[in-house]
Design a protein around this motif. Structure first.
Motif, mmCIF file in Angstrom:
data_model
loop_
_atom_site.group_PDB
_atom_site.id
_atom_site.type_symbol
_atom_site.label_atom_id
_atom_site.label_comp_id
_atom_site.label_asym_id
_atom_site.label_seq_id
_atom_site.Cartn_x
_atom_site.Cartn_y
_atom_site.Cartn_z
ATOM 1 N N LEU A 72 0.849 -1.183 0.000
ATOM 2 C CA LEU A 72 0.000 0.000 0.000
ATOM 3 C C LEU A 72 0.888 1.238 0.000
ATOM 4 C CD1 LEU A 72 -2.854 1.223 0.212
ATOM 5 C CD2 LEU A 72 -2.567 1.166 2.709
ATOM 6 N N ASP A 90 -4.765 6.566 -2.364
ATOM 7 C CA ASP A 90 -3.655 5.646 -2.135
ATOM 8 C C ASP A 90 -3.562 4.686 -3.324
ATOM 9 O OD1 ASP A 90 -3.464 6.887 0.303
ATOM 10 O OD2 ASP A 90 -4.546 5.307 1.381
ATOM 11 N N LEU A 146 -2.528 0.623 -4.380
ATOM 12 C CA LEU A 146 -2.246 -0.749 -3.951
ATOM 13 C C LEU A 146 -1.487 -1.454 -5.057
ATOM 14 C CD1 LEU A 146 -2.590 -3.256 -2.113
ATOM 15 C CD2 LEU A 146 -4.780 -3.669 -3.275
ATOM 16 N N VAL A 172 -7.873 -4.718 1.408
ATOM 17 C CA VAL A 172 -7.382 -3.343 1.517
ATOM 18 C C VAL A 172 -8.488 -2.343 1.204
ATOM 19 C CG1 VAL A 172 -5.744 -1.671 0.543
ATOM 20 C CG2 VAL A 172 -5.011 -4.012 1.048
ATOM 21 N N GLU A 186 -9.626 0.558 3.702
ATOM 22 C CA GLU A 186 -9.564 1.956 3.274
ATOM 23 C C GLU A 186 -10.934 2.625 3.362
ATOM 24 O OE1 GLU A 186 -6.485 3.715 1.160
ATOM 25 O OE2 GLU A 186 -6.159 2.862 3.150
ATOM 26 N N VAL A 231 -8.579 3.933 -2.808
ATOM 27 C CA VAL A 231 -7.355 3.256 -3.233
ATOM 28 C C VAL A 231 -7.476 2.846 -4.688
ATOM 29 C CG1 VAL A 231 -8.171 0.993 -2.459
ATOM 30 C CG2 VAL A 231 -5.711 1.415 -2.680
#
Length: 344
Positions: free
Chosen positions: A104, A113, A115, A133, A137, A144
């Motif tokens: 990440l 973000d 990944l 994830v 998030e 993400v």
């Protein structure tokens, strides 16, 4: 009339005994046991895949890195095994080295973000990490974006071609060895015959490795990577499985075929990390997979295809151990067999 009935009954019982001998009955029971083990092993491995302690990198500013690693480590069910990574470059390198399965990258304030995953190492694992994830998030009100840094080839749907290639090599290895061993009796009769069978197996392994590499490479375009590397890997897998099968048959006779099937097919295939890579498998299958030829072969094939041959030393040592061990056991049991045993 009673005498006739008794005679017919006696004749029928003799026919049954001739058709299904006690030896055949024991073999049938053995087959039943293998069938039950097959169902148990495959269902146990595949019925409920979920990520557990997936090696995972976190690249974030120093002031939030430790906190974020702690949050990911405390997720319900422990799907991730997070550790701080100093930079995106280091994270990409660890993905390429197969020491982590995802990373990440925390973006600056106001930006999503990212990944990083490696689909070539197993599409199901990459998707499982993405789901975990994204949920984490979302709970933090962040977004993400997933980036596949090592995607599977266009002709390699869900990165399963490596697994099927290795399964084919394994099948070829134990079938060839079984034919060589039972063509003139279930046990090698002497050292000379064992050496000849092993030499024939070695020649077959070279041809089988070449055939597999040609099919998945130039013919189908299913796997990228080094052609000669896959050829050599295939030859090693076929010989390792074949030598193990010859050793089992030298030890137990025809029952050894069942033992080889138990090791390679029933235990080895579902634990190979093919359909579901190791972090998605239950603990038992995850533990035994890397030590068996299908698992070692699948890992090595994916490394050669997508990771420039990184992280193959361990799997190659495992395959070599099966090859050398099977050869030595076959020769030892053939040379030092009990005197008076009838040659096959």
């Amino acid at each position: 009339m009673a005498t006739t009935d008794d005679g017919a009954r006696t004749t029928f019982l003799k026919e049954v005994k001739n058709a299904v001998t006690p030896h055949a009955s024991l073999l049938v029971l053995g087959v039943l046991g293998l069938m039950i083990a097959f169902i148990t092993s495959y269902t146990g491995a595949f019925h409920h895949p979920k990520p557990a302690d997936v090696p995972f990198g976190v690249v974030a500013p120093a002031q939030v890195s430790e906190q974020l690693v702690g949050k990911l480590d405390r997720l319900s069910g422990s799907p991730l095994d997070p550790r701080a990574v100093p930079s995106e470059r280091a994270a990409r390198q660890q993905l390429a080295d197969r020491t982590i399965d995802g990373a990440l990258i925390v973006g600056p304030r106001g930006r999503p973000d990212r990944l990083l995953v490696a689909g070539g190492g197993g599409a199901s694992l990459a998707q499982a990490v993405e789901l975990v994830v994204r949920a984490a998030e979302k709970a933090e009100h962040r977004t993400v974006r997933t980036v596949d840094v090592t995607p599977a080839a266009r002709g390699d749907s869900r990165s399963l071609s490596s697994f099927y290639l290795v399964v084919g090599w394994c099948v070829g290895g134990y079938l060839c060895a079984a034919i060589l061993a039972i063509s003139a009796g279930a046990r090698p009769s002497n050292g000379h015959r064992a050496v000849i069978r092993l030499a024939a197996l070695a020649l077959y392994a070279i041809v089988a490795g070449l055939a597999g590499a040609i099919i998945v490479g130039p013919v189908l375009g299913a796997l990228p990577g080094t052609f000669f590397g896959l050829w050599g890997l295939g030859a090693l897998i076929v010989f390792a499985v074949g030598a193990t099968t010859l050793a089992c048959q030298a030890l137990l006779g025809i029952i050894g075929i069942g033992l080889a099937i138990l090791l390679i097919v029933i235990l080895g295939n579902p634990s190979a990390g093919g359909a579901y890579p190791y972090p998605l498998l239950p603990p038992f299958w995850r533990a035994i997979g890397p030590a068996l030829p299908p698992g070692a072969g699948t890992w090595a094939a994916r490394s050669l295809a997508y990771f420039h041959g990184r992280a193959v030393t361990g799997p190659l040592l495992v395959l070599s151990a099966w090859a050398v061990g099977g050869t030595l056991i076959t020769l030892a049991l053939s040379i030092f067999r009990k005197k008076g045993e009838t040659p096959s």
